[in-house]
Design an enzyme around this catalytic site. Structure first.
Site, PDB file in Angstrom:
ATOM      1  N   ASP A  81       0.745  -1.577   0.214  1.00 25.27           N
ATOM      2  CA  ASP A  81       0.206  -0.141   0.039  1.00 25.27           C
ATOM      3  C   ASP A  81       0.596   1.230  -0.139  1.00 25.27           C
ATOM      4  O   ASP A  81       1.351   1.709   0.547  1.00 25.27           O
ATOM      5  CB  ASP A  81      -0.610   0.034   1.120  1.00 25.27           C
ATOM      6  CG  ASP A  81      -1.929   1.244   1.339  1.00 25.27           C
ATOM      7  OD1 ASP A  81      -2.108   1.977   0.577  1.00 25.27           O
ATOM      8  OD2 ASP A  81      -1.941   1.854   2.481  1.00 25.27           O
ATOM      9  N   THR A  96       3.177   9.206   2.408  1.00 22.96           N
ATOM     10  CA  THR A  96       3.897   9.208   3.446  1.00 22.96           C
ATOM     11  C   THR A  96       4.968   7.788   3.376  1.00 22.96           C
ATOM     12  O   THR A  96       5.996   7.634   4.107  1.00 22.96           O
ATOM     13  CB  THR A  96       3.353  10.148   4.402  1.00 22.96           C
ATOM     14  OG1 THR A  96       2.089  11.103   4.525  1.00 22.96           O
ATOM     15  CG2 THR A  96       4.780   9.967   5.929  1.00 22.96           C
ATOM     16  N   ASN A  97       4.243   6.853   3.889  1.00 25.63           N
ATOM     17  CA  ASN A  97       4.594   5.144   4.557  1.00 25.63           C
ATOM     18  C   ASN A  97       4.019   4.659   3.213  1.00 25.63           C
ATOM     19  O   ASN A  97       3.291   4.542   2.314  1.00 25.63           O
ATOM     20  CB  ASN A  97       4.181   5.563   5.644  1.00 25.63           C
ATOM     21  CG  ASN A  97       4.387   6.401   6.461  1.00 25.63           C
ATOM     22  OD1 ASN A  97       3.995   6.681   7.195  1.00 25.63           O
ATOM     23  ND2 ASN A  97       5.950   6.313   7.235  1.00 25.63           N
ATOM     24  N   VAL A 149       3.358   0.451   3.239  1.00 26.78           N
ATOM     25  CA  VAL A 149       2.988  -0.100   3.689  1.00 26.78           C
ATOM     26  C   VAL A 149       2.761  -1.477   3.418  1.00 26.78           C
ATOM     27  O   VAL A 149       2.175  -2.012   2.346  1.00 26.78           O
ATOM     28  CB  VAL A 149       1.719  -0.258   4.865  1.00 26.78           C
ATOM     29  CG1 VAL A 149       1.448  -1.434   6.172  1.00 26.78           C
ATOM     30  CG2 VAL A 149       1.736   1.081   5.453  1.00 26.78           C
ATOM     31  N   ASP A 165      -6.202   3.325  -2.756  1.00 30.82           N
ATOM     32  CA  ASP A 165      -6.867   2.908  -1.444  1.00 30.82           C
ATOM     33  C   ASP A 165      -8.130   3.173  -1.397  1.00 30.82           C
ATOM     34  O   ASP A 165      -8.623   2.026   0.412  1.00 30.82           O
ATOM     35  CB  ASP A 165      -5.411   3.688  -0.419  1.00 30.82           C
ATOM     36  CG  ASP A 165      -5.866   5.886  -0.727  1.00 30.82           C
ATOM     37  OD1 ASP A 165      -6.586   5.624  -1.707  1.00 30.82           O
ATOM     38  OD2 ASP A 165      -5.337   6.142   0.471  1.00 30.82           O
ATOM     39  N   ASP A 170     -10.165   6.741   6.582  1.00 20.72           N
ATOM     40  CA  ASP A 170      -8.556   6.579   6.952  1.00 20.72           C
ATOM     41  C   ASP A 170      -7.716   7.955   7.035  1.00 20.72           C
ATOM     42  O   ASP A 170      -7.919   9.189   6.578  1.00 20.72           O
ATOM     43  CB  ASP A 170      -8.342   6.266   5.016  1.00 20.72           C
ATOM     44  CG  ASP A 170      -6.717   5.633   5.373  1.00 20.72           C
ATOM     45  OD1 ASP A 170      -6.095   5.691   6.418  1.00 20.72           O
ATOM     46  OD2 ASP A 170      -6.682   4.909   4.314  1.00 20.72           O
TER      47      ASP A 170
END
Length: 266
Positions: A8, A12-13, A15, A116, A136
């Site tokens: 995902d 920012t990240n 995962v 997402d 989310d």
């Protein structure tokens, strides 16, 4: 062992999650990790970072037979695709328009829907049923609504809490960066405490204000929260019923299973 790697990619990240396909459709996630999203990283940098994480968890990369990925960072797609093909010898399934979701998307332009968001809706329906509101808490905070007919109606997008905190720091020269956490008291006795209280309770108020309006329009909806700050905000919310930290990864697993071609009969 046949493993599925779910990826995902957020602003920012990134995962990563590992699922054991032998455990069946309801198999739990085995491991998950977070990498910083960076447009400067090369294919090899992403590859070596992911291999190091797998090694630390005692997972043989050769056991990963399948990969599924959702991303909201289009400029990174060529690098991500090459990373997964080169290091895991697998053609990744990208969550994009045209894949099977089991949802009817009632948007003016379904192609603009973030991957997402559809993944969260699919996972939320699988776990909690319809009607559903999925929240989310990512770089942006999104609210996605599915009615009792399992139709995706659309949603709401707000600046994330970390964006709000950073804007306050950037635009007010005498205010410091602060940790985002529930404060000990409502009325701060220092600048930092006052900022924490304003950021935290201001955001809880925003979230609950939106949810109150959504639930008035779609009564009976189950509210599920995910994302990095879900566990921080949810305890103070009047309307969030469930927190599912791995909701997006689980949705990727579900969508991978939905999009497998049945084996031909002999």
């Amino acid at each position: 062992m046949s493993l599925l790697l779910a990826v995902d990619v957020g602003n920012t990240n990134i995962v990563l999650g590992i699922f054991d396909l032998a455990a069946g459709e309801g198999g739990p996630i085995l491991h998950s990790w977070r990498l910083a999203t960076s447009r400067e990283r090369t294919v090899d940098e992403y590859g070596l970072s992911s291999l190091a994480l797998l090694k630390h968890a005692g997972i043989d990369p050769a056991a990963i037979r399948h990969v599924v990925i959702s991303s909201v960072v289009p400029p990174l797609h060529p690098v991500l695709d090459a990373w997964l093909r080169v290091y895991f010898k697998s053609e990744p399934l990208w969550i994009e328009p045209g894949i099977k979701t089991g949802l009817k998307v009632l948007l003016d332009n379904p192609a603009e829907l973030g991957a997402d968001r559809i993944v969260n809706a699919v996972a939320g329906l699988e776990a909690y049923g319809a009607p559903l509101i999925a929240v989310d808490f990512g770089t942006a905070t999104t609210f996605d609504v599915v009615n009792e007919k399992r139709e995706y109606l659309g949603g709401i997008i707000c600046p994330g809490l970390k964006i709000s905190a950073e804007a306050l720091f950037q635009r007010a020269s005498r205010l410091p960066r602060v940790e985002i956490a529930e404060p000990e008291r409502l009325v701060g006795r220092s600048t930092i405490q006052a900022m924490q209280s304003g950021l935290y309770y201001g955001y809880v108020g925003q979230v609950d204000g939106i949810l109150e309006r959504l639930l008035a329009e779609y009564p009976g909806s189950k509210v599920v929260a995910t994302g990095g700050l879900a566990k921080v905000i949810a305890p103070s919310s009047r309307f969030i019923h469930e927190v599912a930290p791995d909701l997006t990864l689980d949705g990727l697993r579900i969508l991978w299973l939905k999009n497998q071609k049945p084996c031909p009969s002999r």
